[in-house]
Design a protein around this motif. Structure first.
Motif, PDB file in Angstrom:
ATOM      1  N   PHE A 170      -0.221  10.378   6.470  1.00 41.31           N
ATOM      2  CA  PHE A 170       1.161   9.580   7.130  1.00 41.31           C
ATOM      3  C   PHE A 170       2.416   9.473   6.401  1.00 41.31           C
ATOM      4  N   VAL A 171       2.004   8.956   4.993  1.00 46.42           N
ATOM      5  CA  VAL A 171       3.236   8.737   4.157  1.00 46.42           C
ATOM      6  C   VAL A 171       3.324   9.757   3.212  1.00 46.42           C
ATOM      7  N   THR A 214       6.442  16.289   1.657  1.00 49.09           N
ATOM      8  CA  THR A 214       5.770  17.495   1.650  1.00 49.09           C
ATOM      9  C   THR A 214       6.716  18.622   2.601  1.00 49.09           C
ATOM     10  N   THR A 215       7.064  17.948   3.781  1.00 52.05           N
ATOM     11  CA  THR A 215       7.499  18.730   4.951  1.00 52.05           C
ATOM     12  C   THR A 215       9.056  18.926   4.174  1.00 52.05           C
ATOM     13  N   TRP A 239       8.489   7.759   4.553  1.00 49.77           N
ATOM     14  CA  TRP A 239       8.857   8.103   3.072  1.00 49.77           C
ATOM     15  C   TRP A 239       9.618   7.063   2.571  1.00 49.77           C
ATOM     16  N   ALA A 240      10.556   6.587   3.323  1.00 53.56           N
ATOM     17  CA  ALA A 240      11.601   5.593   3.038  1.00 53.56           C
ATOM     18  C   ALA A 240      10.839   4.018   2.924  1.00 53.56           C
ATOM     19  N   VAL A 251       5.141   2.063   0.423  1.00 55.42           N
ATOM     20  CA  VAL A 251       3.678   2.565   0.839  1.00 55.42           C
ATOM     21  C   VAL A 251       2.840   1.141   1.146  1.00 55.42           C
ATOM     22  N   LEU A 252       2.797   0.373   0.253  1.00 52.72           N
ATOM     23  CA  LEU A 252       2.117  -1.032   0.457  1.00 52.72           C
ATOM     24  C   LEU A 252       2.436  -1.661   1.825  1.00 52.72           C
ATOM     25  N   MET A 253       3.748  -1.758   2.065  1.00 52.97           N
ATOM     26  CA  MET A 253       4.236  -2.315   3.467  1.00 52.97           C
ATOM     27  C   MET A 253       3.350  -1.525   4.723  1.00 52.97           C
ATOM     28  N   THR A 254       3.635  -0.124   4.608  1.00 55.30           N
ATOM     29  CA  THR A 254       2.994   0.846   5.474  1.00 55.30           C
ATOM     30  C   THR A 254       1.354   0.592   5.543  1.00 55.30           C
ATOM     31  N   ALA A 255       0.855   0.246   4.493  1.00 52.88           N
ATOM     32  CA  ALA A 255      -0.622   0.287   4.563  1.00 52.88           C
ATOM     33  C   ALA A 255      -0.983  -1.135   5.235  1.00 52.88           C
TER      34      ALA A 255
END
Length: 301
Positions: A176-177, A182-183, A117-118, A121-125
């Motif tokens: 994943f992101v 949500t949790t 989450w931190a 999102v672009l980096m994770t992708a």
């Protein structure tokens, strides 16, 4: 007896504007005005360089609905939202229930969950795109070592270049992101449930499954509704994951309505604006349907 409006009364009546005024202005500038401009642009003829060439009536919508890929893109968008949100909520329910228990290393596990989450999102992708590279990707290397790629057709298999495998991987990254927020939202809801409710259920002889179904889930409904609703809006409008990993390719097999809108902008801004209006309407429709189905106004008794 009729009361006169004195300056003191007027100032007292306008007092709340000092607090809510900035929020109203911000909503008007950031939300309302762009929506108005978007709707206006969808009825204009605009060159690819952004020059307005006059009114265009409903031709932009006619052209959009006549696109051969439009129906497939809209259907894929719905599948994308349903798949990502459903899997995210189910997994988050299990994770929230786990993290609500006491076990060694719980604090570290909670911190670790924040990482996706931190991170951007672009980096994770982009990282997942590298790991799925058909030649040097870590995931592909592991799948090759265990023999999965050989069973699927060879060592040069390209997960993101194949329409049958690209979308499942995109859903995986989106889940994943989405899991951390949500949790934690559901975990906050679980923490707010009074312990004496569970004690009463235990004294009445309720099983763990019955307690979870009749007590935990109903009391968790407000948090669940908020988390799912935010996920619906975020996932439907998601852009970085798909664009960074596949650009909506091969063909339009992984393109959602947001990606399709961006692609149209390169050739026809007016048509792209029409697609934006359709997107906006779809978000509202999905939100209303979800709220009706979830019966969010129903109070837990």
């Amino acid at each position: 007896m009729q009361q006169t409006l004195t300056p003191v009364r007027v100032m007292r009546a306008l007092g709340p504007l000092a607090w809510i005024g900035p929020a109203i202005v911000l909503i008007g500038v950031v939300v309302v005005w762009p929506v108005v401009v978007m709707i206006q642009s969808s009825f204009l003829k605009i060159s690819r360089f952004g020059v307005v060439q006059g009114a265009n009536g409903t031709d932009n919508y006619t052209k959009l609905f006549a696109e051969p890929d439009f129906a497939g893109v809209m259907f894929r968008s719905l599948v994308w939202v349903v798949a990502v949100v459903s899997i995210t909520v189910v997994l988050s329910l299990a994770l929230a229930q786990l993290f609500n228990q006491r076990f060694p290393g719980r604090r570290f596990a909670r911190w670790a969950l924040i990482a996706p989450w931190a991170a951007s999102v672009l980096m994770t992708a982009i990282i997942f795109k590298w790991m799925l590279d058909p030649e040097v990707g870590l995931i592909n290397m592991i799948l090759h070592k265990v023999g999965v790629l050989d069973a699927l057709g060879g060592a040069d298999a390209d997960p993101l270049g194949n329409a049958s495998t690209a979308m499942p991987w995109l859903v995986f990254v989106a889940v994943f992101v989405s899991l951390p927020f949500t949790t934690y939202a559901l975990l906050a809801g679980l923490s707010a449930i009074p312990a004496d409710v569970y004690e009463a259920a235990k004294m009445d002889g309720a099983s763990k499954l019955r307690t979870y179904w009749s007590i935990t889930l109903p009391l968790l409904r407000p948090a669940l509704t908020v988390a799912a609703l935010i996920n619906v809006m975020n996932v439907f409008n998601s852009f970085p994951i798909i664009w960074a990993m596949t650009h909506g390719q091969p063909g339009y097999s992984t393109a959602t309505s947001t990606i399709f809108m961006y692609i149209l902008k390169g050739s026809d801004i007016g048509e792209s604006a029409a697609m934006s209006v359709v997107n906006f309407g779809m978000v509202i429709i999905l939100t209303v349907i979800f709220l009706r189905v979830s019966k969010w106004r129903t109070e837990v008794r």
